[in-house]
Write an enzyme that holds these catalytic residues in place. Structure first.
Site, mmCIF file in Angstrom:
data_model
loop_
_atom_site.group_PDB
_atom_site.id
_atom_site.type_symbol
_atom_site.label_atom_id
_atom_site.label_comp_id
_atom_site.label_asym_id
_atom_site.label_seq_id
_atom_site.Cartn_x
_atom_site.Cartn_y
_atom_site.Cartn_z
ATOM 1 N N GLY A 12 15.019 -87.101 -50.388
ATOM 2 C CA GLY A 12 14.038 -88.165 -50.234
ATOM 3 C C GLY A 12 12.908 -87.872 -49.266
ATOM 4 O O GLY A 12 12.316 -88.791 -48.712
ATOM 5 N N THR A 13 12.562 -86.589 -49.076
ATOM 6 C CA THR A 13 11.474 -86.279 -48.135
ATOM 7 C C THR A 13 10.126 -86.789 -48.668
ATOM 8 O O THR A 13 9.319 -87.307 -47.896
ATOM 9 C CB THR A 13 11.380 -84.764 -47.853
ATOM 10 O OG1 THR A 13 11.312 -84.068 -49.102
ATOM 11 C CG2 THR A 13 12.570 -84.267 -47.060
ATOM 12 N N ASN A 14 9.877 -86.661 -49.965
ATOM 13 C CA ASN A 14 8.624 -87.187 -50.523
ATOM 14 C C ASN A 14 8.590 -88.707 -50.439
ATOM 15 O O ASN A 14 7.555 -89.299 -50.140
ATOM 16 C CB ASN A 14 8.430 -86.736 -51.977
ATOM 17 C CG ASN A 14 7.515 -85.520 -52.082
ATOM 18 O OD1 ASN A 14 6.408 -85.532 -51.591
ATOM 19 N ND2 ASN A 14 8.010 -84.468 -52.705
ATOM 20 N N LYS A 66 21.816 -93.896 -71.959
ATOM 21 C CA LYS A 66 20.592 -93.984 -71.147
ATOM 22 C C LYS A 66 19.909 -95.346 -71.303
ATOM 23 O O LYS A 66 19.384 -95.893 -70.335
ATOM 24 C CB LYS A 66 19.624 -92.857 -71.542
ATOM 25 C CG LYS A 66 18.416 -92.767 -70.611
ATOM 26 C CD LYS A 66 17.386 -91.769 -71.088
ATOM 27 C CE LYS A 66 17.783 -90.340 -70.895
ATOM 28 N NZ LYS A 66 17.568 -89.837 -69.535
ATOM 29 N N MET A 91 15.908 -86.471 -60.613
ATOM 30 C CA MET A 91 16.289 -85.346 -61.474
ATOM 31 C C MET A 91 16.834 -85.767 -62.847
ATOM 32 O O MET A 91 17.656 -85.093 -63.430
ATOM 33 C CB MET A 91 17.316 -84.466 -60.751
ATOM 34 C CG MET A 91 16.829 -83.947 -59.410
ATOM 35 S SD MET A 91 15.200 -83.150 -59.451
ATOM 36 C CE MET A 91 15.648 -81.540 -60.052
ATOM 37 N N ARG A 92 16.355 -86.905 -63.333
ATOM 38 C CA ARG A 92 16.781 -87.373 -64.651
ATOM 39 C C ARG A 92 15.574 -87.534 -65.559
ATOM 40 O O ARG A 92 14.509 -87.887 -65.073
ATOM 41 C CB ARG A 92 17.360 -88.774 -64.501
ATOM 42 C CG ARG A 92 18.744 -88.899 -64.606
ATOM 43 C CD ARG A 92 19.419 -90.141 -64.213
ATOM 44 N NE ARG A 92 20.602 -89.670 -63.560
ATOM 45 C CZ ARG A 92 21.615 -89.094 -64.178
ATOM 46 N NH1 ARG A 92 21.643 -88.987 -65.471
ATOM 47 N NH2 ARG A 92 22.632 -88.645 -63.502
ATOM 48 N N ILE A 94 13.311 -89.543 -68.017
ATOM 49 C CA ILE A 94 13.033 -90.967 -68.246
ATOM 50 C C ILE A 94 13.084 -91.204 -69.754
ATOM 51 O O ILE A 94 12.517 -90.444 -70.530
ATOM 52 C CB ILE A 94 11.639 -91.327 -67.683
ATOM 53 C CG1 ILE A 94 11.595 -91.100 -66.165
ATOM 54 C CG2 ILE A 94 11.264 -92.762 -68.039
ATOM 55 C CD1 ILE A 94 12.470 -92.015 -65.344
ATOM 56 N N ASN A 108 5.000 -88.521 -61.839
ATOM 57 C CA ASN A 108 5.969 -87.577 -61.271
ATOM 58 C C ASN A 108 5.217 -86.500 -60.503
ATOM 59 O O ASN A 108 4.107 -86.126 -60.874
ATOM 60 C CB ASN A 108 6.770 -86.932 -62.416
ATOM 61 C CG ASN A 108 7.777 -85.915 -61.910
ATOM 62 O OD1 ASN A 108 8.541 -86.180 -60.983
ATOM 63 N ND2 ASN A 108 7.790 -84.735 -62.502
ATOM 64 N N HIS A 110 5.518 -82.559 -59.451
ATOM 65 C CA HIS A 110 6.255 -81.358 -59.863
ATOM 66 C C HIS A 110 5.814 -80.175 -59.001
ATOM 67 O O HIS A 110 4.616 -79.924 -58.858
ATOM 68 C CB HIS A 110 6.008 -81.053 -61.343
ATOM 69 C CG HIS A 110 6.776 -79.868 -61.824
ATOM 70 N ND1 HIS A 110 8.142 -79.904 -62.007
ATOM 71 C CD2 HIS A 110 6.383 -78.605 -62.111
ATOM 72 C CE1 HIS A 110 8.549 -78.696 -62.390
ATOM 73 N NE2 HIS A 110 7.507 -77.893 -62.460
#
Length: 196
Positions: A12-14, A66, A91-92, A94, A108, A110
């Site tokens: 969770g740094t971002n 999902k 990391m999933r 959508i 997102n 990347h």
């Protein structure tokens, strides 16, 4: 004010960087209503507690598929009036439920210069390919793997003497610098769209 939900899977740094930028007034037109995590022990939860951000762990394994998993998340997003979903190390993939509920409202970050090196290991893949540059990309999310329309990207020239760790440091530093500004621009766009 545009209401955000941030999705994360790991440290969770971002996420923390975005919240800090909101709290210190540099990201002026956004408020984070909710952190969503898909891993019970994601360190992002500890950061959310420290920053007083409501968080929710939704266990993907508790749902048949999902669609059911995302329908559960969607209920919470609607309750909070969320207008923009920000993926920050989530990391999933959508799926249809969220994509249809939030068309062009899911972004997102990347850690590579797309379309080069999509997927889970963008930094390592660029490093191992011995390319001369990589970068960071913010893009809209679609059904593909890092294939959505690119919003903003910046390059990093790779010094051949760098270790993988050094490259990671440079990529993350660029993410922290770049992502809040891109979020601000998108929030301004949403505010214009939603007042029409």
């Amino acid at each position: 004010m545009v209401k955000l939900a941030i999705f994360a899977s790991g440290s969770g740094t971002n996420f923390e960087n975005i919240i800090t930028t909101i709290q210190n007034g540099k990201l002026k037109n956004a408020v984070c209503e909710l952190l969503i995590v898909d891993k019970e022990h994601a360190y992002a939860i500890e950061r959310a507690k420290k920053l007083n951000i409501p968080y929710l762990y939704v266990n993907p394994k508790a749902y048949a598929n999902k669609e059911e998993y995302e329908t559960e998340i969607l209920k919470h997003l609607k309750d909070k009036g969320v207008q923009l979903i920000v993926l920050a190390g989530y990391m999933r993939f959508i799926g249809k439920v969220l994509l249809e509920a939030y068309p062009k409202r899911i972004i997102n970050i990347h850690p590579a210069y797309l379309p080069n090196f999509p997927g889970a290991h963008g930094i390592r893949d660029a490093y191992e390919a011995k390319v001369s540059f990589t970068g960071v990309t913010v893009h809209y999310v679609d059904e593909g793997v890092d294939t959505g329309e690119i919003i903003h990207q910046e390059k990093i020239d790779i010094d051949p003497s760098w270790s993988l760790d050094t490259l990671e440091e440079h990529v993350h530093a660029l993410e922290y610098q770049m992502f809040p500004g891109v979020i601000q621009t998108i929030c301004e766009q949403i505010e214009r769209e939603d007042t029409k």
